[in-house]
Design a protein around this motif. Structure first.
Motif, PDB file in Angstrom:
ATOM      1  N   ARG A  56       0.834  -1.207   0.000  1.00 41.50           N
ATOM      2  CA  ARG A  56       0.000   0.000   0.000  1.00 41.50           C
ATOM      3  C   ARG A  56       0.867   1.253   0.000  1.00 41.50           C
ATOM      4  O   ARG A  56       0.593   2.222  -0.735  1.00 41.50           O
ATOM      5  N   ARG A  57       1.931   1.234   0.790  1.00 45.76           N
ATOM      6  CA  ARG A  57       2.810   2.404   0.872  1.00 45.76           C
ATOM      7  C   ARG A  57       3.533   2.658  -0.435  1.00 45.76           C
ATOM      8  O   ARG A  57       3.631   3.805  -0.899  1.00 45.76           O
ATOM      9  N   ARG A  58       4.052   1.597  -1.043  1.00 46.04           N
ATOM     10  CA  ARG A  58       4.849   1.758  -2.272  1.00 46.04           C
ATOM     11  C   ARG A  58       3.996   1.921  -3.523  1.00 46.04           C
ATOM     12  O   ARG A  58       4.370   2.655  -4.452  1.00 46.04           O
ATOM     13  N   HIS A  59       2.853   1.234  -3.555  1.00 44.98           N
ATOM     14  CA  HIS A  59       2.107   1.138  -4.816  1.00 44.98           C
ATOM     15  C   HIS A  59       0.659   1.589  -4.703  1.00 44.98           C
ATOM     16  O   HIS A  59      -0.085   1.526  -5.691  1.00 44.98           O
ATOM     17  N   ASP A  60       0.244   2.021  -3.505  1.00 52.20           N
ATOM     18  CA  ASP A  60      -1.098   2.571  -3.291  1.00 52.20           C
ATOM     19  C   ASP A  60      -2.192   1.588  -3.713  1.00 52.20           C
ATOM     20  O   ASP A  60      -3.151   1.950  -4.391  1.00 52.20           O
ATOM     21  N   MET A  61      -2.047   0.344  -3.314  1.00 55.99           N
ATOM     22  CA  MET A  61      -3.043  -0.682  -3.608  1.00 55.99           C
ATOM     23  C   MET A  61      -2.848  -1.847  -2.649  1.00 55.99           C
ATOM     24  O   MET A  61      -1.874  -1.872  -1.883  1.00 55.99           O
ATOM     25  N   VAL A  62      -3.774  -2.798  -2.696  1.00 56.72           N
ATOM     26  CA  VAL A  62      -3.712  -3.974  -1.836  1.00 56.72           C
ATOM     27  C   VAL A  62      -3.846  -5.212  -2.715  1.00 56.72           C
ATOM     28  O   VAL A  62      -4.758  -5.287  -3.540  1.00 56.72           O
ATOM     29  N   PRO A  63      -2.961  -6.201  -2.578  1.00 58.51           N
ATOM     30  CA  PRO A  63      -3.069  -7.414  -3.403  1.00 58.51           C
ATOM     31  C   PRO A  63      -4.249  -8.277  -2.972  1.00 58.51           C
ATOM     32  O   PRO A  63      -4.562  -8.373  -1.775  1.00 58.51           O
ATOM     33  N   THR A  64      -4.886  -8.895  -3.950  1.00 55.34           N
ATOM     34  CA  THR A  64      -5.977  -9.835  -3.670  1.00 55.34           C
ATOM     35  C   THR A  64      -5.618 -11.260  -4.063  1.00 55.34           C
ATOM     36  O   THR A  64      -6.298 -12.202  -3.648  1.00 55.34           O
ATOM     37  N   THR A  65      -4.565 -11.422  -4.867  1.00 52.96           N
ATOM     38  CA  THR A  65      -4.121 -12.753  -5.276  1.00 52.96           C
ATOM     39  C   THR A  65      -2.664 -12.670  -5.717  1.00 52.96           C
ATOM     40  O   THR A  65      -2.100 -11.573  -5.833  1.00 52.96           O
ATOM     41  N   PHE A  66      -2.074 -13.822  -5.960  1.00 48.47           N
ATOM     42  CA  PHE A  66      -0.683 -13.893  -6.400  1.00 48.47           C
ATOM     43  C   PHE A  66      -0.565 -14.942  -7.500  1.00 48.47           C
ATOM     44  O   PHE A  66      -1.367 -15.881  -7.576  1.00 48.47           O
ATOM     45  N   GLY A  67       0.469 -14.794  -8.319  1.00 48.13           N
ATOM     46  CA  GLY A  67       0.693 -15.783  -9.370  1.00 48.13           C
ATOM     47  C   GLY A  67       1.161 -17.108  -8.813  1.00 48.13           C
ATOM     48  O   GLY A  67       0.879 -18.173  -9.378  1.00 48.13           O
ATOM     49  N   ALA A  68       1.887 -17.067  -7.701  1.00 48.83           N
ATOM     50  CA  ALA A  68       2.363 -18.282  -7.034  1.00 48.83           C
ATOM     51  C   ALA A  68       2.796 -17.916  -5.624  1.00 48.83           C
ATOM     52  O   ALA A  68       3.156 -16.764  -5.346  1.00 48.83           O
ATOM     53  N   ILE A  69       2.754 -18.905  -4.740  1.00 49.17           N
ATOM     54  CA  ILE A  69       3.132 -18.711  -3.338  1.00 49.17           C
ATOM     55  C   ILE A  69       4.051 -19.852  -2.927  1.00 49.17           C
ATOM     56  O   ILE A  69       3.887 -20.994  -3.395  1.00 49.17           O
ATOM     57  N   GLY A  70       5.007 -19.566  -2.058  1.00 54.61           N
ATOM     58  CA  GLY A  70       5.872 -20.594  -1.492  1.00 54.61           C
ATOM     59  C   GLY A  70       6.083 -20.362  -0.016  1.00 54.61           C
ATOM     60  O   GLY A  70       6.114 -19.213   0.448  1.00 54.61           O
ATOM     61  N   VAL A  71       6.230 -21.442   0.729  1.00 53.27           N
ATOM     62  CA  VAL A  71       6.483 -21.380   2.166  1.00 53.27           C
ATOM     63  C   VAL A  71       7.768 -22.130   2.468  1.00 53.27           C
ATOM     64  O   VAL A  71       7.968 -23.252   1.971  1.00 53.27           O
ATOM     65  N   SER A  72       8.625 -21.545   3.247  1.00 57.98           N
ATOM     66  CA  SER A  72       9.826 -22.245   3.710  1.00 57.98           C
ATOM     67  C   SER A  72       9.999 -21.969   5.193  1.00 57.98           C
ATOM     68  O   SER A  72       9.401 -21.046   5.747  1.00 57.98           O
ATOM     69  N   ALA A  73      10.816 -22.786   5.821  1.00 55.81           N
ATOM     70  CA  ALA A  73      10.991 -22.654   7.265  1.00 55.81           C
ATOM     71  C   ALA A  73      12.234 -23.408   7.703  1.00 55.81           C
ATOM     72  O   ALA A  73      12.868 -24.133   6.910  1.00 55.81           O
ATOM     73  N   MET A  74      12.556 -23.246   8.979  1.00 57.44           N
ATOM     74  CA  MET A  74      13.617 -24.030   9.596  1.00 57.44           C
ATOM     75  C   MET A  74      13.383 -25.513   9.323  1.00 57.44           C
ATOM     76  O   MET A  74      12.275 -26.005   9.480  1.00 57.44           O
ATOM     77  N   MET A  75      14.427 -26.202   8.913  1.00 57.57           N
ATOM     78  CA  MET A  75      14.302 -27.626   8.609  1.00 57.57           C
ATOM     79  C   MET A  75      14.209 -28.462   9.885  1.00 57.57           C
ATOM     80  O   MET A  75      14.382 -27.975  10.989  1.00 57.57           O
ATOM     81  N   HIS A  76      13.936 -29.754   9.647  1.00 57.30           N
ATOM     82  CA  HIS A  76      14.047 -30.783  10.682  1.00 57.30           C
ATOM     83  C   HIS A  76      12.969 -30.601  11.764  1.00 57.30           C
ATOM     84  O   HIS A  76      11.893 -30.078  11.510  1.00 57.30           O
ATOM     85  N   GLY A  77      13.261 -31.092  12.955  1.00 60.64           N
ATOM     86  CA  GLY A  77      12.314 -30.996  14.049  1.00 60.64           C
ATOM     87  C   GLY A  77      11.177 -31.994  13.915  1.00 60.64           C
ATOM     88  O   GLY A  77      11.208 -32.910  13.070  1.00 60.64           O
TER      89      GLY A  77
END
Length: 532
Positions: free
Chosen positions: A79-100
């Motif tokens: 919103r600050r940079r582009h004066d809008m709010v996203p409603t969707t994305f072309g692709a999403i990915g999640v990563s995190a600490m491994m193991h556990g």
């Protein structure tokens, strides 16, 4: 059309990729455009693990409150940079600490508190599995946590129906799919390079090993499905969209790449997925990844074999303790500056101390710094005792202290890298990333001396894993055309500026002398563990 208009159009039409990474102390979100080098917005949220009943953990409320805060911060940045709010994305990915170990029952409820990679309570299981499998199964691996639960006759084991990593858990809740990227999966259970899936022979070996203690347990049925980079791994559900964005603005339907571990996203963020390349990632932990040309000749407790996000074998030197103790010392000096009426921001404190380290003696003047807040298997420590140790004839100066602290970040890592060198593994380039490399020319130079190898740092070094998983999400649209290595070489890093520092002979000799004392001085830390 201006650059900002292009960005607005991409955001409005969902021609973007969103990466979310759960680090040890920060949850970060990164939004990139069709060119992954174009970072459109970022967001973050600080969090911290808890030490409860002698277990390092995060609650699931911590997970969801944190990711919602990080996502909200990213939306605010859009919103600050582009004066809008996203409603969707072309692709999403999640990563995190491994193991556990995240263990779930038939009703999808968590059976025991999340046991993170930082826990070192799995010694008997790790030793037995390493002997049975003929390869190193470190304390932090998920299968070691499961086997320790079996050995300890934990009450939840008969009720266990699904086990996964943090990235796998978040992905499951957002998409409904119980899957993992092959890199993250390789830190749960050994991968067969020929099939790209879990090693079938070792799955059978594990079931046989626990048959008497846990009748009917079949580990293959508990683990997530394994997917390589570039394979669609589900889509954002309505429930998942509400979890990520409780405002209801985000719409379901965006495709996901396979969830990955922080090691895999680090390899992507540093273009280190080809043989003879490697990277060092420095944060709360520190680890090195080197892509192998051939299998290791023998098993070593200092090394574990995981994979790239594409499934190629990688030797990993993982150390539980990275830059946290260094940050604690920096906070001491920041407070001193403030008390003296010269308050400095965090970046200025680190820059000042790091520059001072370059004025120190090459061997840190006889000082030793141990950064072990937690146990460190490579160093033979079940628990950590951070220490500064010196002999009466050492030279205690600020420059030597800070050089010793930086060397201390690399000390345990260097012990493991010496083992890799003994295997004859050759490295053409090591790429470094993480916050300590933001101060140009210091941590990078000292790492080159510690490894006696050229070390590269690029402009993406401080973006870290959130950007790396955003790149993997972007790769979904190109995977039918090119392999991951080619995609990174030609479409992501082709024009990326990279600064390469070659080892200074004085630093190499100085660190070697430091490491000899460091290795000998581990006995003092072991004594402190016993005494305190």
């Amino acid at each position: 059309m201006s650059a900002n208009e292009d960005a607005r159009s991409a955001i409005a039409e969902g021609r973007t990729s969103l990466g979310i990474e759960f680090g040890s102390t920060n949850i970060k979100a990164c939004l990139v455009g069709e060119d992954p080098n174009e970072v459109l917005a970022v967001g973050s949220h600080e969090w911290e693990n808890r030490f409860v009943d002698r277990v390092w953990t995060y609650t699931l409320d911590d997970v969801w409150n944190g990711v919602q805060a990080a996502y909200a911060a990213l939306v605010a940045d859009v919103r600050r940079r582009h004066d809008m709010v996203p409603t969707t994305f072309g692709a999403i990915g999640v990563s995190a600490m491994m193991h556990g170990y995240l263990a779930f029952g038939a009703d999808d409820g968590l059976l025991v508190p999340f046991r993170t990679w930082r826990n070192t309570s799995t010694g008997p299981a790790s030793a037995e599995l390493s002997e049975q499998f003929g390869l190193n199964i470190p304390l932090r691996w998920s299968i070691a946590h499961l086997h320790q639960a079996v050995l300890d006759d934990e009450a939840h084991v008969p009720d266990l129906r699904f086990a996964t990593t943090l990235a796998g858990y978040v992905h499951w809740r957002l998409t409904g799919r119980r899957v993992l990227g092959v890199g993250d999966a390789s830190g749960m259970f050994p991968i067969d390079p020929a099939t790209g899936g879990y090693d079938a022979r070792l799955l059978d070996a594990f079931d046989g090993l626990v048959a008497e203690r846990a009748p009917g347990l079949s580990v293959a049925g508990l683990l997530p499905e394994v997917l390589p980079a570039g394979r669609e791994a589900g889509r954002l559900t309505a429930e998942g969209a509400a979890l990520l964005d409780p405002t209801g603005t985000l719409q379901p339907g965006a495709p996901f790449c396979p969830p990955e571990g922080d090691a895999g996203t680090g390899m992507v963020a540093t273009n280190s997925v080809a043989p003879r390349t490697g990277n060092v990632s420095a944060g709360t932990s520190i680890f090195a990844m080197v892509v192998l040309e051939r299998p290791l000749a023998s098993a070593h407790h200092e090394l574990d074999v995981v994979t790239t996000p594409a499934g190629d074998p990688v030797a990993m030197v993982h150390c539980n303790n990275g830059a946290s103790e260094l940050a604690a010392w920096a906070s001491v000096f920041a407070r001193f500056a403030a008390a003296a009426g010269a308050e400095l921001d965090t970046d200025a404190v680190f820059a000042t101390l790091f520059r001072e380290a370059l004025e120190g003696e090459a061997d840190a003047g006889g000082l030793l710094a141990y950064n072990h807040l937690a146990g460190e298997p490579i160093a033979g420590l079940a628990e950590g005792r951070p220490m500064v140790v010196r002999t009466p004839d050492s030279r205690l100066t600020l420059a030597n202290l800070m050089r010793a602290q930086l060397y201390g970040v690399y000390g345990t890592l260097a012990l493991g890298m010496r083992v890799l060198d003994g295997e004859g593994v050759e490295i053409d380039r090591m790429f470094a990333h993480g916050g300590i490399f933001r101060t140009a020319g210091v941590a990078q130079r000292l790492l080159a001396g510690a490894l006696d190898a050229p070390v590269a740092v690029g402009e993406t070094a401080s973006h870290g894993g959130a950007w790396g998983i955003a790149v993997l999400a972007s790769y979904l649209s190109a995977a039918d055309e090119v392999d991951l290595g080619t995609y990174l070489d030609e479409r992501v890093f082709a024009d990326a500026p990279i600064d390469v520092v070659h080892p200074d002979p004085a630093d190499v000799a100085g660190f070697a002398a430091y490491l000899d004392r460091y290795r000998a001085g581990l006995a003092a830390e072991a004594a402190a563990v016993d005494a305190l």
